[in-house]
Write a protein that holds these residues in place. Structure first.
Motif, PDB file in Angstrom:
ATOM      1  N   PRO A 140       7.417  10.627 106.458  1.00  0.00           N
ATOM      2  CA  PRO A 140       8.825  10.483 106.083  1.00  0.00           C
ATOM      3  C   PRO A 140       9.054   9.147 105.359  1.00  0.00           C
ATOM      4  N   GLY A 141      10.134   9.033 104.650  1.00  0.00           N
ATOM      5  CA  GLY A 141      10.439   7.795 103.938  1.00  0.00           C
ATOM      6  C   GLY A 141      11.066   6.756 104.845  1.00  0.00           C
ATOM      7  N   GLY A 142      10.704   5.483 104.607  1.00  0.00           N
ATOM      8  CA  GLY A 142      11.334   4.367 105.296  1.00  0.00           C
ATOM      9  C   GLY A 142      11.108   4.313 106.784  1.00  0.00           C
ATOM     10  N   GLN A 143       9.939   4.705 107.267  1.00  0.00           N
ATOM     11  CA  GLN A 143       9.653   4.679 108.711  1.00  0.00           C
ATOM     12  C   GLN A 143       8.274   4.082 108.982  1.00  0.00           C
ATOM     13  N   VAL A 144       8.088   3.677 110.245  1.00  0.00           N
ATOM     14  CA  VAL A 144       6.773   3.223 110.711  1.00  0.00           C
ATOM     15  C   VAL A 144       6.148   4.355 111.526  1.00  0.00           C
ATOM     16  N   ILE A 145       4.995   4.814 111.110  1.00  0.00           N
ATOM     17  CA  ILE A 145       4.294   5.909 111.774  1.00  0.00           C
ATOM     18  C   ILE A 145       2.984   5.366 112.341  1.00  0.00           C
ATOM     19  N   VAL A 146       2.769   5.558 113.639  1.00  0.00           N
ATOM     20  CA  VAL A 146       1.518   5.134 114.288  1.00  0.00           C
ATOM     21  C   VAL A 146       0.705   6.377 114.631  1.00  0.00           C
ATOM     22  N   LEU A 147      -0.502   6.448 114.103  1.00  0.00           N
ATOM     23  CA  LEU A 147      -1.375   7.605 114.314  1.00  0.00           C
ATOM     24  C   LEU A 147      -2.603   7.183 115.120  1.00  0.00           C
ATOM     25  N   GLN A 148      -2.976   8.027 116.072  1.00  0.00           N
ATOM     26  CA  GLN A 148      -4.127   7.751 116.936  1.00  0.00           C
ATOM     27  C   GLN A 148      -5.037   8.977 116.951  1.00  0.00           C
ATOM     28  N   PRO A 149      -6.228   8.917 116.314  1.00  0.00           N
ATOM     29  CA  PRO A 149      -7.165  10.033 116.405  1.00  0.00           C
ATOM     30  C   PRO A 149      -7.974   9.960 117.699  1.00  0.00           C
ATOM     31  N   TYR A 150      -8.238  11.104 118.311  1.00  0.00           N
ATOM     32  CA  TYR A 150      -9.087  11.191 119.498  1.00  0.00           C
ATOM     33  C   TYR A 150     -10.319  12.006 119.145  1.00  0.00           C
ATOM     34  N   GLY A 151     -11.457  11.508 119.567  1.00  0.00           N
ATOM     35  CA  GLY A 151     -12.701  12.202 119.272  1.00  0.00           C
ATOM     36  C   GLY A 151     -13.515  11.445 118.256  1.00  0.00           C
ATOM     37  N   SER A 152     -14.699  11.997 117.957  1.00  0.00           N
ATOM     38  CA  SER A 152     -15.593  11.352 117.003  1.00  0.00           C
ATOM     39  C   SER A 152     -15.050  11.510 115.579  1.00  0.00           C
ATOM     40  N   ILE A 153     -15.270  10.473 114.764  1.00  0.00           N
ATOM     41  CA  ILE A 153     -14.831  10.547 113.360  1.00  0.00           C
ATOM     42  C   ILE A 153     -16.042  10.498 112.429  1.00  0.00           C
ATOM     43  N   PHE A 154     -17.217  10.901 112.941  1.00  0.00           N
ATOM     44  CA  PHE A 154     -18.397  10.878 112.087  1.00  0.00           C
ATOM     45  C   PHE A 154     -18.260  11.936 111.000  1.00  0.00           C
ATOM     46  N   PHE A 155     -19.271  12.059 110.134  1.00  0.00           N
ATOM     47  CA  PHE A 155     -19.102  12.761 108.861  1.00  0.00           C
ATOM     48  C   PHE A 155     -18.603  14.194 109.000  1.00  0.00           C
ATOM     49  N   ALA A 156     -19.114  14.953 109.991  1.00  0.00           N
ATOM     50  CA  ALA A 156     -18.699  16.355 110.111  1.00  0.00           C
ATOM     51  C   ALA A 156     -17.259  16.487 110.586  1.00  0.00           C
ATOM     52  N   ALA A 157     -16.773  15.464 111.317  1.00  0.00           N
ATOM     53  CA  ALA A 157     -15.407  15.518 111.837  1.00  0.00           C
ATOM     54  C   ALA A 157     -14.394  14.948 110.855  1.00  0.00           C
ATOM     55  N   ALA A 158     -14.848  14.167 109.857  1.00  0.00           N
ATOM     56  CA  ALA A 158     -13.922  13.517 108.933  1.00  0.00           C
ATOM     57  C   ALA A 158     -13.033  14.513 108.180  1.00  0.00           C
ATOM     58  N   PRO A 159     -13.554  15.629 107.661  1.00  0.00           N
ATOM     59  CA  PRO A 159     -12.659  16.590 106.995  1.00  0.00           C
ATOM     60  C   PRO A 159     -11.602  17.161 107.941  1.00  0.00           C
ATOM     61  N   ALA A 160     -11.983  17.396 109.210  1.00  0.00           N
ATOM     62  CA  ALA A 160     -11.004  17.895 110.177  1.00  0.00           C
ATOM     63  C   ALA A 160      -9.917  16.863 110.426  1.00  0.00           C
ATOM     64  N   LEU A 161     -10.313  15.593 110.470  1.00  0.00           N
ATOM     65  CA  LEU A 161      -9.326  14.531 110.643  1.00  0.00           C
ATOM     66  C   LEU A 161      -8.397  14.457 109.434  1.00  0.00           C
ATOM     67  N   GLU A 162      -8.949  14.571 108.218  1.00  0.00           N
ATOM     68  CA  GLU A 162      -8.128  14.498 107.008  1.00  0.00           C
ATOM     69  C   GLU A 162      -7.103  15.623 106.980  1.00  0.00           C
ATOM     70  N   ASP A 170     -18.323   4.240 115.284  1.00  0.00           N
ATOM     71  CA  ASP A 170     -18.850   4.241 113.924  1.00  0.00           C
ATOM     72  C   ASP A 170     -17.902   5.033 113.031  1.00  0.00           C
ATOM     73  N   ALA A 171     -17.655   4.503 111.830  1.00  0.00           N
ATOM     74  CA  ALA A 171     -16.765   5.203 110.900  1.00  0.00           C
ATOM     75  C   ALA A 171     -17.570   6.112 109.982  1.00  0.00           C
ATOM     76  N   GLY A 172     -18.521   5.569 109.275  1.00  0.00           N
ATOM     77  CA  GLY A 172     -19.319   6.379 108.370  1.00  0.00           C
ATOM     78  C   GLY A 172     -18.686   6.491 106.997  1.00  0.00           C
ATOM     79  N   ALA A 173     -19.526   6.784 105.997  1.00  0.00           N
ATOM     80  CA  ALA A 173     -19.063   6.812 104.609  1.00  0.00           C
ATOM     81  C   ALA A 173     -18.047   7.923 104.362  1.00  0.00           C
ATOM     82  N   THR A 174     -18.225   9.076 105.017  1.00  0.00           N
ATOM     83  CA  THR A 174     -17.305  10.190 104.777  1.00  0.00           C
ATOM     84  C   THR A 174     -15.910   9.851 105.269  1.00  0.00           C
ATOM     85  N   PHE A 175     -15.821   9.250 106.458  1.00  0.00           N
ATOM     86  CA  PHE A 175     -14.504   8.857 106.968  1.00  0.00           C
ATOM     87  C   PHE A 175     -13.879   7.771 106.099  1.00  0.00           C
TER      88      PHE A 175
END
Length: 565
Positions: free
Chosen positions: A438-460, A484-489
């Motif tokens: 939304p416009g003009g707001q502060v949004i805090v996002l928290q991902p749960y789970g692994s963010i390695f390469f196979a999970a990065a598209p699901a996170l996106e 670990d973040a990884g190049a895909t994330f």
């Protein structure tokens, strides 16, 4: 160091108060292991005496090095079926190829133990092992129908031969079948009595005696001495066929894997007398030593046996001297009763194996796995079918691959995005994230789970989309507990930050892991994100997040004020 520790433990184990209990338990296991070892060799399709030697020398060699007091290193049904599928009979010297296979298996096990690879076994899922063990049980039963009935039906593989037997029931030998049935019934009845595991020795002896009676009446039943010469001495050492080692690497790896998985079950399921849990990696080395001893003295591959280890514990063993006593008893039986062993009836050994195979089929466990979900059911069924129709050394490796794929699929599908709403004081509310920023707001996002390469598209896919109205907003992405973040994330992060920037918004990252900062730096993503948009957390949970939230709130207000002017 492991060898010194084991020898030291053996010296301390030699105590008067425990010697009697260890000797009694050793006698029970030693006597029981004679027919069991012969049956294991029969199941593997090799000289049954090789199974006998494997039980003797594998058990003694393993006792010198394992960390588990009760671990008995013997051949197992699953390992014997793998050996049978290797088709050693097609090689120039099948017996030396068998010893070489045991050597390769032992070296792999020792390397795994020294490298402390026990932690890798956690990637083997219950669904894979359930499908594998169930199929092995079926293979054991089907593979012994010919010896059990006295008719070796033609056909390709165990399934084909079982079908051929069903189509030619008139050619079944009544005497052989009677011996097999009597042996099975006696095993089932006697093991519920005070004889327990010794009941199978009595059952095989009675079945073999019945076979001799049928022979005297003119209906001969196949005996062990009819297919192999039973020695009355212990074997001399033999060198393996070193030239065949490359061709035996794949089955050796498969055998090592099966043996180590079953041995890990012994380590976890049969604790030491003091209640301590053994070191699985040290047990790996012990099983490897047992294989090398078996290879040198003409035996087949061995591993940690749950049934034999449980028998030692139930028989009252107190120290690792018990399996050494069992080896002495086996040696004495071979030396003193070698001629008697030759009278063992083949249908009696087949009946013993059929009981073992049927006992490893656990419908309740398979049903439990099937109820956990479609993925687990599919993996279990695939492993089961492959183990039935594909040579076992390849089915094992496919099972490992399925386990790894299942782990990756699970981890990549477990990613879940949530929105954190910071209230007054220290309260934090967790809700579903908005579909778009939304416009003009502060949004805090928290991902749960692994963010390695196979999970990065699901996170996106779970990130809120950036639209034309997503202006003047600050999105805080909190990455706490991420290793670990990884190049895909990082690519996902860069694209999201760029989309926000084009809409006049900003992305801020909060993380407690300095490694993620280094990854952002080396990839150039930190420069694109901006140093002022990165917040490093510490041991105080939420402090960096609240600092970022205050800065984001101030920035949004300034942006709104600038827009109004």
């Amino acid at each position: 160091m492991r060898m010194l520790a084991s020898l030291g433990e053996l010296r301390t184990a030699w105590r008067r108060e425990t010697l009697g209990a260890d000797a009694r338990a050793g006698v029970v296991l030693g006597v029981e292991s004679v027919p069991d070892g012969l049956a294991s060799g029969l199941l593997a399709g090799v000289n049954p005496v090789s199974g006998l030697y494997a039980y003797l020398f594998g058990m003694v060699g393993g006792a010198l090095f394992t960390g588990s007091t009760y671990m008995a290193v013997q051949s197992t049904g699953a390992m014997a079926v793998v050996v049978a599928d290797v088709d050693l009979g097609s090689r120039a010297d099948p017996e030396r190829s068998l010893y070489t296979l045991a050597l390769v298996t032992g070296v792999v096990m020792i390397v795994a133990g020294v490298a402390r690879l026990g932690r890798l076994l956690r990637f083997v899922s219950t669904s894979v092992m359930t499908g594998f063990i169930t199929a092995v049980g079926v293979n054991i039963v089907l593979g012994q129908l010919g010896n059990f009935t006295g008719y070796q039906a033609p056909g390709g593989g165990r399934l084909g031969q079982a079908l051929g037997l069903l189509l030619a029931l008139g050619r079944v030998d009544p005497a052989s079948t009677a011996v097999g049935v009597v042996t099975v019934v006696l095993i089932l009845v006697l093991r519920r009595t005070r004889l327990r595991s010794l009941g199978l020795v009595v059952a095989v002896a009675v079945g073999s005696g019945l076979g001799m009676l049928f022979g005297a009446l003119g209906a001969p039943v196949a005996r062990l001495d009819g297919i192999v010469a039973i020695p009355r001495s212990l074997p001399l050492p033999v060198l393996p066929a070193f030239a065949e080692i490359p061709g035996l690497l794949v089955p050796g790896l498969s055998l090592a894997f099966v043996g180590l998985v079953q041995g890990a079950g012994v380590s976890a399921g049969v604790p030491n007398p003091d209640g301590s849990r053994p070191d699985p990696s040290r047990d790996f080395v012990g099983q490897g030593a047992g294989n090398i001893a078996s290879a040198v003295f003409r035996g087949m591959p061995v591993g940690g046996s749950m049934s034999a280890s449980s028998l030692l514990a139930e028989a009252g063993a107190r120290t690792r001297l018990a399996p050494l006593f069992a080896g002495i008893v086996m040696g004495a039986v071979i030396l003193l009763l070698g001629g008697v062993i030759g009278y063992v009836a083949m249908p009696a050994l087949a009946g013993l194996l059929i009981v073992v195979g049927a006992g490893s089929i656990r419908p309740a466990q398979a049903l439990s796995v099937a109820r956990t979900g479609a993925v687990q059911l599919t993996v279990m069924a695939t492993t089961f079918v492959l183990t039935l129709v594909v040579p076992l050394q390849y089915a094992v490796l496919v099972g490992i691959g399925l386990s790894i794929i299942l782990h990756v699929v699970r981890q990549s599908s477990r990613i879940r995005m949530r929105q954190l709403q910071l209230r007054g004081g220290r309260r934090v509310r967790e809700t579903a994230p908005p579909e778009e920023v939304p416009g003009g707001q502060v949004i805090v996002l928290q991902p749960y789970g692994s963010i390695f390469f196979a999970a990065a598209p699901a996170l996106e896919a779970q990130l809120p989309s950036v639209r034309d109205g997503s202006t003047g907003s600050a999105v805080i992405l909190r990455l706490r507990g991420v290793d670990d973040a990884g190049a895909t994330f990082i690519d996902v992060l860069t694209r999201f930050a760029a989309a926000l920037a084009r809409s006049g918004s900003r992305l801020m990252v909060v993380t407690d892991n300095p490694r993620i900062r280094r990854q952002l730096e080396v990839t150039g993503a930190l420069g694109a994100l901006g140093e002022d948009n990165f917040y490093a957390g510490d041991e105080w949970v939420g402090r960096a997040l609240r600092r970022a939230y205050r800065d984001a709130t101030g920035w949004v207000r300034e942006h709104e004020a600038g827009g109004q002017r």
